[in-house]
Design a protein around this motif. Sequence first.
Motif, mmCIF file in Angstrom:
data_model
loop_
_atom_site.group_PDB
_atom_site.id
_atom_site.type_symbol
_atom_site.label_atom_id
_atom_site.label_comp_id
_atom_site.label_asym_id
_atom_site.label_seq_id
_atom_site.Cartn_x
_atom_site.Cartn_y
_atom_site.Cartn_z
ATOM 1 N N ILE A 371 0.945 -1.428 0.002
ATOM 2 C CA ILE A 371 -0.160 -0.006 0.021
ATOM 3 C C ILE A 371 0.967 1.182 0.057
ATOM 4 C CG2 ILE A 371 -1.773 1.122 1.127
ATOM 5 C CD1 ILE A 371 -2.605 -1.641 0.410
ATOM 6 N N THR A 372 0.758 2.016 -1.042
ATOM 7 C CA THR A 372 1.445 3.265 -0.923
ATOM 8 C C THR A 372 0.580 4.182 -0.387
ATOM 9 O OG1 THR A 372 0.517 3.936 -3.185
ATOM 10 C CG2 THR A 372 2.583 2.654 -3.235
ATOM 11 N N THR A 374 -0.225 7.188 -1.928
ATOM 12 C CA THR A 374 -1.202 7.586 -2.906
ATOM 13 C C THR A 374 -2.260 6.664 -3.046
ATOM 14 O OG1 THR A 374 0.732 8.544 -4.390
ATOM 15 C CG2 THR A 374 -1.438 8.004 -5.362
ATOM 16 N N ALA A 375 -2.356 5.311 -3.170
ATOM 17 C CA ALA A 375 -3.327 4.536 -3.112
ATOM 18 C C ALA A 375 -4.167 4.438 -1.829
ATOM 19 C CB ALA A 375 -2.895 2.986 -3.278
ATOM 20 N N ALA A 378 -6.542 7.626 -1.992
ATOM 21 C CA ALA A 378 -7.423 7.369 -3.021
ATOM 22 C C ALA A 378 -8.686 6.408 -2.381
ATOM 23 C CB ALA A 378 -6.941 6.575 -4.243
ATOM 24 N N MET A 400 -6.421 -4.809 -1.814
ATOM 25 C CA MET A 400 -5.178 -3.999 -2.309
ATOM 26 C C MET A 400 -4.122 -4.702 -1.399
ATOM 27 S SD MET A 400 -6.893 -0.289 -1.460
ATOM 28 C CE MET A 400 -5.372 0.973 -1.553
ATOM 29 N N ASP A 406 -5.328 -0.543 -7.674
ATOM 30 C CA ASP A 406 -5.719 0.448 -7.542
ATOM 31 C C ASP A 406 -7.268 0.536 -6.667
ATOM 32 O OD1 ASP A 406 -6.164 3.528 -8.080
ATOM 33 O OD2 ASP A 406 -7.808 2.643 -9.141
ATOM 34 N N PRO A 407 -7.463 1.182 -5.712
ATOM 35 C CA PRO A 407 -9.057 0.954 -5.337
ATOM 36 C C PRO A 407 -9.878 1.183 -6.064
ATOM 37 C CG PRO A 407 -7.637 3.062 -4.243
ATOM 38 C CD PRO A 407 -6.764 2.103 -5.106
#
Length: 480
Positions: A371-372, A374-375, A378, A400, A406-407
């Motif tokens: 998990i980043t 950014t993700a 989102a 994820m 990507d969610p």
Amino acid sequence: MIEGRTGEWEIVVGLEVHAQIVARAKLFSGAATAFGAEPNSQVSTVDAAFPGMLPVINRHCVEQAVRTGLGIDAEINLTSVFDRKNYFYPDLPAGYQISQYQQPVVGRGRLTLDMPDGSTREIGITRLHLEQDAGKSLHDQHPRDTYVDLNRAGIGLMEIVSEPDLRSAEEAGIYLRKLRAILRYLGTCDGNMEEGSLRCDCNVSVRKPGAPFGTRCEIKNLNSVRFVMQAIEIEARRQIAIIEDGGVIAQQTRLFDTARGETRPMRSKENDYDYRYFPDPDLLPLVLDPAWVAELRAGLPELPDKKRARFVADYGITTDDAAILVAEQETADFFEQLAKGRDAKQAANWMIGDLFGALNRQSVGIGQSTITPTAAGALLDLVANGTISGRIAKDVFAEMVETGGDPAAIVAAKGLRQVTDSGAIEAAVDAALAAHPAQVAQYAANPKLLGFFVGQVMKATQGKANPALVNELLRKKLAG
């Protein structure tokens, strides 16, 4: 305090932390320091103590020591001296270790501990001195012989010595975690205890409250915070039992047997004079430029205590949550990226609950997570704009974690978009009320049945109905 047969005993602990300096070369030679290299593949003639070889100080290692001293609010000694500490080990080719003794590069400092009850404890730092590491003796490679790997010989260490101010195994654990966090923020030691780049010796004694210090024993080379805490508790109880039985504590160096849960003697504890310290004739005194030290001070990063105060002030999160989020630099950076432009309290709650839970189950750090920031952002945005519910978000997050997907793509692929059409939700509400007339009749006397009806509607809509609309419509219809 520990309760013995004769009453309460106080533990007295001082820690000597050996922190391997983050540097590409050793303290007095140009040999590499990479972990995991083939045995004896990173050894210079200086490290192997060939006759006539002279040490040359690594400026970067000195810089790292000074930055660490500044980070623990310690005195920086503008003049320091390297000494020879004489003792024999097969993995110490010269028969002495180049170290510092009475004139170290860093003098007295302090570390403030945040205790579980909300109070603080200030622990004194006696000194930080530079020294070279020894090699490593390997006893499990041959049934009869001991092998020696000199890759570690000569690597730069910072030995950080505390005052005997710690009074419990718990305090020692808090101290070690705090010191490790500061070292990692500064980038002066990676703090990886599993690889041996942070090792701890514990000096433990016991006394009756208010009495003079007792005889101490040193427990050597502990490589995890958990083992440090266990060893202190076990050694303290061992000493109490001996004293209460009429015995006397022998000043010793001991090892902690993690399998048996006991400390065992290695040798009688040396005194300073046993090492026959004297100034190293091959190294001049180390003299620091005050302007250079000031430059290093100005370039220090924001350390955990200041970052925690800023998180509380700027993001409105609790002190406890901020303390958790700043414990590691990577975690703090993740939070700041996630919280930017969003509800910071929600971001903190999600990280400490869902994300940390997933990382614990995977036994990985945040830097290895799928998990980043950014993700994660989102995903929180999908909840905030009503695309999915908080309940559906947990399912999306689980996907994820497994795939790194990507969610938004997961929501679209699985048809998880939240139902916000009031007509469709009202139909599901009417169906739930019609199917359970007995509970409808009991509602006036038992309003908690609202949760039952919410559950029925969410089940019928596969968890996709907007919870706020479901609650609103149910309350309206049940009240009518």
